[in-house]
Design a protein around this motif. Structure first.
Motif, PDB file in Angstrom:
ATOM      1  N   PRO A  24       0.833  -1.204   0.000  1.00 52.31           N
ATOM      2  CA  PRO A  24       0.000   0.000   0.000  1.00 52.31           C
ATOM      3  C   PRO A  24       0.869   1.256   0.000  1.00 52.31           C
ATOM      4  O   PRO A  24       1.924   1.264   0.630  1.00 52.31           O
ATOM      5  CB  PRO A  24      -0.791  -0.120   1.304  1.00 52.31           C
ATOM      6  N   PRO A  25       0.456   2.291  -0.717  1.00 56.67           N
ATOM      7  CA  PRO A  25       1.241   3.526  -0.719  1.00 56.67           C
ATOM      8  C   PRO A  25       1.235   4.166   0.666  1.00 56.67           C
ATOM      9  O   PRO A  25       0.214   4.170   1.347  1.00 56.67           O
ATOM     10  CB  PRO A  25       0.545   4.418  -1.751  1.00 56.67           C
ATOM     11  N   ASP A  40      -2.618   4.211   2.715  1.00 58.32           N
ATOM     12  CA  ASP A  40      -3.919   4.039   2.048  1.00 58.32           C
ATOM     13  C   ASP A  40      -4.318   2.578   2.059  1.00 58.32           C
ATOM     14  O   ASP A  40      -3.634   1.745   1.460  1.00 58.32           O
ATOM     15  CB  ASP A  40      -3.824   4.517   0.590  1.00 58.32           C
ATOM     16  N   LEU A  41      -5.411   2.275   2.708  1.00 58.46           N
ATOM     17  CA  LEU A  41      -5.918   0.898   2.736  1.00 58.46           C
ATOM     18  C   LEU A  41      -7.412   0.887   2.417  1.00 58.46           C
ATOM     19  O   LEU A  41      -8.237   0.566   3.273  1.00 58.46           O
ATOM     20  CB  LEU A  41      -5.680   0.273   4.125  1.00 58.46           C
ATOM     21  N   PRO A  42      -7.796   1.247   1.192  1.00 55.04           N
ATOM     22  CA  PRO A  42      -9.223   1.309   0.891  1.00 55.04           C
ATOM     23  C   PRO A  42      -9.890  -0.061   0.988  1.00 55.04           C
ATOM     24  O   PRO A  42      -9.285  -1.060   0.585  1.00 55.04           O
ATOM     25  CB  PRO A  42      -9.258   1.845  -0.543  1.00 55.04           C
ATOM     26  N   GLY A  43     -11.085  -0.087   1.534  1.00 55.62           N
ATOM     27  CA  GLY A  43     -11.842  -1.329   1.611  1.00 55.62           C
ATOM     28  C   GLY A  43     -11.497  -2.208   2.795  1.00 55.62           C
ATOM     29  O   GLY A  43     -12.032  -3.290   2.930  1.00 55.62           O
ATOM     30  N   VAL A  44     -10.599  -1.723   3.649  1.00 58.53           N
ATOM     31  CA  VAL A  44     -10.195  -2.513   4.809  1.00 58.53           C
ATOM     32  C   VAL A  44     -10.958  -2.018   6.028  1.00 58.53           C
ATOM     33  O   VAL A  44     -11.027  -0.816   6.281  1.00 58.53           O
ATOM     34  CB  VAL A  44      -8.670  -2.382   5.045  1.00 58.53           C
ATOM     35  N   GLY A 106     -10.477   4.373   5.182  1.00 59.03           N
ATOM     36  CA  GLY A 106      -9.490   3.720   4.333  1.00 59.03           C
ATOM     37  C   GLY A 106      -8.064   4.207   4.487  1.00 59.03           C
ATOM     38  O   GLY A 106      -7.209   3.824   3.706  1.00 59.03           O
ATOM     39  N   VAL A 107      -7.813   5.062   5.458  1.00 55.71           N
ATOM     40  CA  VAL A 107      -6.449   5.538   5.697  1.00 55.71           C
ATOM     41  C   VAL A 107      -6.021   5.173   7.120  1.00 55.71           C
ATOM     42  O   VAL A 107      -6.701   5.507   8.084  1.00 55.71           O
ATOM     43  CB  VAL A 107      -6.317   7.074   5.489  1.00 55.71           C
TER      44      VAL A 107
END
Lengths: 128, 172
Positions: A24-25, A40-44, A106-107
């Motif tokens: 992840p960035p 950034d962890l979208p959907g987590v 998501g962050v």
């Protein structure tokens, strides 16, 4: 029916194990008092996320939940299910006991305070 | 994949100058070219590393949020990765079967004076349009934002069989 349920479960487990790893960035910065990691962890969701510190290495791992909602015919797919994983070697002035992590929209924000000894101190100058 | 926590600023200061310590200018030039090439490939996710790291959700430099589109008999579902945005920062419009997602990702980093180790996430505004098939019902659109993922559901219109009119063939 029973057999089918078990079989499905096996497929699910297998799929999780074989998920490719995504990096992840992240932004990492330092201030005089702390280090901050933004990722950034979208959907987590919180339950799918793990943040560990072991022997001076901070590891973030998460699985994006595979809910495809309506689960229909895919017209466009720009991401594939993956396991997010990333590790950071912590500097010696990190206070590993006081690390805080928050997940919001998501962050992931990980705040690592510096040890008391490493923080800047203002020394009072006394007049005589 | 572990990352050394050494700020860029310090690393640069410690590096030898190109013409100073490097005896052969061609060697240093070769290194510089290699470095630029690696960076270029990495930007496109093509770096020669194993396992190749995948980066997603980058929005800067014209790169757009990742989108998934799927459909069932009843609806079309559009999912967009928008980590770090608030629902109020997202503008969603549906105009003549074109769904447009606009948004602005604000810089949430509060401190001004910082040493950066990594800067991979991006900020700024973006816009992305997705053409949809014709048989949708614009009134029933439903959008929700959770964990940095926007999910838009657009119902399809009921099967309209009236469009195909059967013409009876008569005999004379």
């Amino acid at each position: 029916m029973m057999t089918e349920a078990v079989a499905n479960k096996d497929v699910e487990v297998k799929r999780t194990e074989e998920l490719p790893v995504c990096v992840p960035p992240a932004d990492v910065y330092e201030t005089p008092e702390k280090y901050v990691i933004l990722m950034d962890l979208p959907g987590v969701s919180k339950s799918d996320l793990e943040v560990n510190v072991e022997e001076g290495v901070l590891t973030v791992s998460a699985v994006r939940s595979l809910d495809t909602g309506s689960a229909g015919r895919v017209l466009l797919e720009e991401w594939e299910p993956c396991r997010y994983e990333r590790s950071f070697n912590l500097a010696s002035d990190c206070d590993t006991e006081k690390i805080e992590a928050t997940l919001r929209q998501g962050v992931l924000t990980v705040t690592i305070p510096k040890t008391e000894a490493a923080r800047p101190k203002r020394i009072e100058v006394k007049a005589e | 994949m572990a990352f050394e926590l050494v700020p860029w600023r310090r690393r640069k200061a410690a590096a030898p100058s190109v013409w100073g310590r490097e005896a052969n200018p061609f060697v240093s030039l070769q290194r510089e070219i290699d470095r630029l090439f690696d960076e270029f490939l990495e930007d496109f996710g093509l770096a020669f590393r194993w396992p190749a790291p995948r980066r997603r959700g980058r929005m800067a430099g014209g790169l757009l949020p990742s989108i998934d589109v799927s459909e069932t008999d009843r609806e079309i579902e559009v999912k967009a990765d928008l980590p770090g945005l608030d629902e109020k920062d997202i503008e969603l419009t549906l105009d003549e079967n074109i769904l447009t997602i606009r948004g602005e990702k604000k810089d949430e980093r509060e401190e001004k004076k910082r040493d950066y180790y990594l800067m991979e996430r991006s900020y700024g505004s973006f816009e992305r349009s997705i053409p949809l098939p014709g048989n949708i019902d614009p009134e029933g659109v439903n959008a929700r934002f959770k964990n940095g993922v926007l999910t838009v559901r657009i119902p399809k219109k009921g099967e309209e069989k009236s469009t195909g009119k059967r013409i009876p063939v008569k005999t004379e």
